[in-house]
Scaffold this active site. Structure first.
Site, PDB file in Angstrom:
ATOM      1  N   SER A  36      29.892  34.003  33.752  1.00 40.48           N
ATOM      2  CA  SER A  36      28.750  33.405  34.413  1.00 40.48           C
ATOM      3  C   SER A  36      28.347  34.498  35.362  1.00 40.48           C
ATOM      4  CB  SER A  36      29.424  32.233  35.219  1.00 40.48           C
ATOM      5  OG  SER A  36      30.533  32.788  36.208  1.00 40.48           O
ATOM      6  N   SER A  37      28.810  35.558  35.846  1.00 43.21           N
ATOM      7  CA  SER A  37      28.412  36.449  36.817  1.00 43.21           C
ATOM      8  C   SER A  37      27.296  37.433  36.213  1.00 43.21           C
ATOM      9  CB  SER A  37      29.488  37.327  37.445  1.00 43.21           C
ATOM     10  OG  SER A  37      30.128  38.318  36.506  1.00 43.21           O
ATOM     11  N   ARG A  38      27.325  37.594  34.880  1.00 43.16           N
ATOM     12  CA  ARG A  38      26.173  38.408  34.308  1.00 43.16           C
ATOM     13  C   ARG A  38      25.153  37.769  33.387  1.00 43.16           C
ATOM     14  NH1 ARG A  38      31.490  39.088  31.189  1.00 43.16           N
ATOM     15  NH2 ARG A  38      31.033  38.466  28.967  1.00 43.16           N
ATOM     16  N   GLY A  65      40.703  48.523  43.746  1.00 40.15           N
ATOM     17  CA  GLY A  65      41.807  47.460  43.590  1.00 40.15           C
ATOM     18  C   GLY A  65      41.406  46.205  43.302  1.00 40.15           C
ATOM     19  N   HIS A 107      33.726  35.867  34.942  1.00 36.78           N
ATOM     20  CA  HIS A 107      33.064  37.031  34.847  1.00 36.78           C
ATOM     21  C   HIS A 107      31.777  36.815  33.843  1.00 36.78           C
ATOM     22  CE1 HIS A 107      35.124  40.889  35.995  1.00 36.78           C
ATOM     23  NE2 HIS A 107      36.166  40.140  36.094  1.00 36.78           N
ATOM     24  N   GLU A 117      34.063  41.522  22.131  1.00 37.11           N
ATOM     25  CA  GLU A 117      35.267  41.602  22.582  1.00 37.11           C
ATOM     26  C   GLU A 117      36.287  42.221  21.489  1.00 37.11           C
ATOM     27  OE1 GLU A 117      35.848  37.261  22.609  1.00 37.11           O
ATOM     28  OE2 GLU A 117      34.608  37.047  24.259  1.00 37.11           O
ATOM     29  N   GLY A 176      35.366  44.346  44.214  1.00 38.08           N
ATOM     30  CA  GLY A 176      34.011  44.573  43.576  1.00 38.08           C
ATOM     31  C   GLY A 176      33.756  45.389  42.733  1.00 38.08           C
ATOM     32  N   LYS A 177      34.619  46.036  41.769  1.00 40.46           N
ATOM     33  CA  LYS A 177      34.466  46.872  40.746  1.00 40.46           C
ATOM     34  C   LYS A 177      33.489  46.152  39.986  1.00 40.46           C
ATOM     35  CE  LYS A 177      38.549  46.858  39.461  1.00 40.46           C
ATOM     36  NZ  LYS A 177      39.245  45.898  40.288  1.00 40.46           N
ATOM     37  N   ASP A 200      34.792  46.378  30.385  1.00 45.26           N
ATOM     38  CA  ASP A 200      35.601  45.883  31.531  1.00 45.26           C
ATOM     39  C   ASP A 200      36.725  45.059  30.923  1.00 45.26           C
ATOM     40  OD1 ASP A 200      36.196  44.889  34.097  1.00 45.26           O
ATOM     41  OD2 ASP A 200      34.481  43.612  34.404  1.00 45.26           O
TER      42      ASP A 200
END
Length: 180
Positions: free
Chosen positions: A51-53, A10, A49, A61, A14-15, A79
């Site tokens: 900044s998280s990787r 959902g 997103h 893209e 945390g996917k 993603d």
């Protein structure tokens, strides 16, 4: 690692974090981002997103011709499949109030064809693809036709992609559960 891994769950389950963790010690990763920025909120989500990787991960893209993202890298993340589906759905059905079954099937087949082409290209380099998608069928039935059609199309696409995936994970509350 397996060739195709589907990660579903959902919203805010945390996917993406789980998908990225599968490559946590890798610098040679291609991140296939399907979002389009339409407003400030989406711009903020995309930046979160990014900044998280890891910075050394390459980003591709797009929603079409995804096979062009394939390089000599062996590790890929797409993603997300649901955003890709909505983008393709609105490209195909733009301006329509009711989406007939033949158009629904056209959207479904186009998305799956893009994924299959990507998988084929990744297999040619002996790579692995992690696909992130949303589980959209566990909620209330949407009140409008377009939202119901979207939910149905995504459900069918998720089933088809799960069938060709070597592993499938359901993530809930940040906890992954392997279902295949």
């Amino acid at each position: 690692m397996s060739n195709v891994i589907l990660v579903t769950g959902g919203a805010r389950s945390g996917k993406s974090s789980f998908a990225e963790s599968l490559y946590k010690d890798s610098s040679d990763v291609v991140y296939i981002a399907t979002s389009k920025i339409y407003d400030d909120e989406m711009k903020e989500r995309v930046e979160l997103h990014k900044s998280s990787r890891p910075r050394e991960w390459k980003t591709f893209e797009g929603n079409y011709e995804l096979y062009k993202a394939v390089t000599n890298s062996k590790k890929y993340i797409l993603d997300c499949l649901t955003i890709m589906t909505s983008n393709i759905m609105f490209d195909i059905t733009r301006g329509v109030d009711r989406i007939k079954r033949d158009k629904q099937k056209q959207v479904e087949d186009k998305v799956v064809a893009e994924i299959e082409s990507l998988i084929k290209s990744i297999k040619e380099v002996d790579g692995t693809l992690v696909i992130v998608t949303n589980e959209v069928g566990c909620s209330i039935v949407p009140e409008n036709h377009i939202a119901r059609v979207y939910r149905d199309i995504v459900g069918k696409i998720n089933q088809r992609v799960a069938a060709i995936s070597s592993d499938v994970y359901l993530v809930t509350c940040g906890i992954p559960l392997k279902v295949k």
